[in-house]
Design an enzyme around this catalytic site. Structure first.
Site, short mmCIF file in Angstrom:
data_model
loop_
_atom_site.label_atom_id
_atom_site.label_comp_id
_atom_site.label_asym_id
_atom_site.label_seq_id
_atom_site.Cartn_x
_atom_site.Cartn_y
_atom_site.Cartn_z
CB CYS A 131 34.68 51.05 -74.32
SG CYS A 131 34.75 52.01 -72.82
CG HIS A 242 37.19 54.52 -76.53
ND1 HIS A 242 36.08 54.12 -77.21
CD2 HIS A 242 36.83 54.64 -75.24
CE1 HIS A 242 35.06 54.00 -76.37
NE2 HIS A 242 35.50 54.30 -75.15
CD GLU A 244 36.89 54.21 -80.69
OE1 GLU A 244 37.63 53.22 -80.49
OE2 GLU A 244 36.14 54.68 -79.82
#
Ligand code: NAG
Ligand code: NAG
Ligand code: NAG
Ligand code: NAG
Ligand code: NAG
Ligand code: NAG
Ligand code: NAG
Ligand code: NAG
Ligand code: NAG
Length: 376
Positions: A131, A242, A244
């Protein structure tokens, strides 16, 4: 076999085993980031001036890496020393300006210059940007020219739109077809960003000479942007989404947690940690390594206080071994209380609300909006 030859074989075997054990447990540095001067952390935690969202740490750990925090605000020799010991760098997402001195962007500049040098010198050093981290990678490698455009990419869960030649990329040349089939069909990637890079811009400014676009997506207004890319020459990777969050962040209802989304996030973690396994570097000794690892710090449960991050590691200047100058997250001496609009990161608003809260801050200048990123 003669005894001395056997001994030689054992020596070779021994050193292979040692090398293998060093290679298979890489240590990845995760860059910290300055906290907001008027944000949730400053309100709840005295003297904490930087943070790392714990999801980035867990993400790397889930693939077999250990993590070392990389401090902000330090001098060149700190970054140079550390970059000769770790096996990779992850630049997390977040919310900061690239022109803020002694913060995330300045540290990122040191790290990227050193990563380029290391690779040029023949030492494999992979870098991953998520990001805002991907934005910083492109920005710094373009010598500080900002190619970002504004876009509305907040709260989107999307499939990957892989480029036709994606199999040529390192990111996907060894990919499992079943995983890819899920990635392109299901809403596996989670986006929260207000800036984007476009292929047209990359072509116009010749960034396509250094970056290979691996996937694209469209924002809420239908603007197509680059969602995954890799550097052509260096082991540098960037994703605008993202990976994660499907695994480790649960506050925003828009984050996908389906088996496919988790598998997809894990795919990128595995990929990058495997890259880090190729780096031969290590700390000088076990003591030095132990002192550097993130296990020396305890994450705080911050979502319960209103953060969109479930847990965060928070650091004081002292922990970062900086001179204690009090709060450092502000605008370089400017004590305007809401240099960072707190609603941004810690509010659970939608994209529009986030934009509005930016607009009500003292920094209404279009440039400020352009340079600021809420790319968690
Ligand atoms: C914050 O720093 C000040 C000045 O060094 C110190 O007096 C205070 O005890 C610190 N607070 C905490 C919670 O550590
Ligand atoms: C960098 O900082 C460290 C302490 O943080 C100090 O020992 C060292 O002298 C500094 N190096 C330079 C070149 O300023
Ligand atoms: C790369 O090699 C050059 C020339 O030997 C050296 O000056 C530089 O410090 C090296 N860079 C890193 C990051 O090791
Ligand atoms: C950035 O500067 C370096 C060194 O001057 C140069 O080699 C490189 O081509 C420049 N990159 C871009 C994208 O302008
Ligand atoms: C993928 O690309 C990398 C780098 O070019 C190469 O080392 C690796 O062997 C390739 N893997 C496959 C399965 O083609
Ligand atoms: C992905 O999300 C879009 C928009 O929310 C939705 O229309 C679509 O059905 C979803 N696709 C899948 C496979 O869940
Ligand atoms: C970059 O894009 C330009 C314009 O589309 C094109 O002419 C050029 O061949 C591209 N370069 C590379 C390396 O793909
Ligand atoms: C470990 O390495 C550090 C840094 O090089 C050094 O200062 C320290 O003395 C070493 N400790 C041991 C136990 O070898
Ligand atoms: C950083 O950018 C913001 C927004 O454009 C601007 O207001 C500020 O003065 C800049 N800070 C520095 C140190 O250049």
């Amino acid at each position: 076999m003669q005894p001395h030859r056997l001994f030689g074989c054992l020596l070779v075997l021994g050193s292979l085993l040692l090398a293998a054990s060093a290679d298979s447990s890489p240590i990845v540095g995760v860059l910290a980031q300055e906290v907001y001067s008027d944000g949730l952390i400053s309100h709840h935690f005295e003297n904490k001036t930087s943070y790392i969202a714990a999801s980035y740490v867990k993400y790397l750990e889930s693939a077999g890496a250990r993590v070392v925090p990389i401090w902000i605000g330090r001098n060149r020799s700190y970054y140079e020393d550390l970059m000769h010991k770790i096996n990779g760098v992850l630049l997390p997402g977040g919310a900061t300006w690239f022109n803020q001195t002694d913060g995330y962007a300045d540290a990122g500049e040191h790290l990227l210059q050193l990563a380029v040098q290391l690779n040029d010198n023949g030492t494999f050093m992979p870098v991953w940007g998520t990001c805002l981290g991907m934005e910083l990678l492109v920005y710094k490698l373009a010598n500080g020219t900002d190619h970002r455009i504004n876009c509305r990419g907040t709260g989107m869960a999307l499939p990957m739109e892989l480029k036709e030649d994606y199999k040529q990329s390192r990111l996907f040349n060894a990919s499992n077809e079943a995983v890819v089939a899920l990635m392109v069909k299901e809403n596996v990637t989670y986006h929260w960003h207000q800036f984007c890079y476009t292929e047209a811009d990359f072509a116009r400014d010749q960034l396509n000479k250094s970056w290979r676009v691996v996937s694209v997506n469209s924002d809420l207004d239908g603007i197509e942007f680059i969602s995954a890319m890799e550097h052509i020459k260096y082991p540098f990777y960037g994703v605008q989404f993202h990976p994660e969050k499907p695994l480790f962040e649960f506050v925003k209802p828009s984050i996908p947690h389906s088996p496919a989304a988790v598998l997809s996030g894990q795919y990128f973690a595995d990929f990058f940690v495997n890259e880090a396994r190729r780096s031969p570097q290590s700390f000088a000794n076990a003591t030095e390594e132990a002192r550097a690892l993130i296990y020396n710090y305890k994450p705080e449960y911050t979502s319960i206080l209103g953060s969109t991050y479930i847990q965060q590691y928070l650091f004081t200047d002292k922990e970062m071994q900086l001179e204690e100058t009090g709060f450092e997250g502000g605008d370089d001496g400017d004590d305007e209380p809401s240099y960072y609009p707190p609603g941004h990161v810690y509010g659970d608003g939608n994209g529009a609300a986030a934009m509005l809260s930016l607009g009500t801050g003292p920094l209404l200048a279009p440039l400020a909006i352009r340079l600021f990123s809420i790319d968690f």
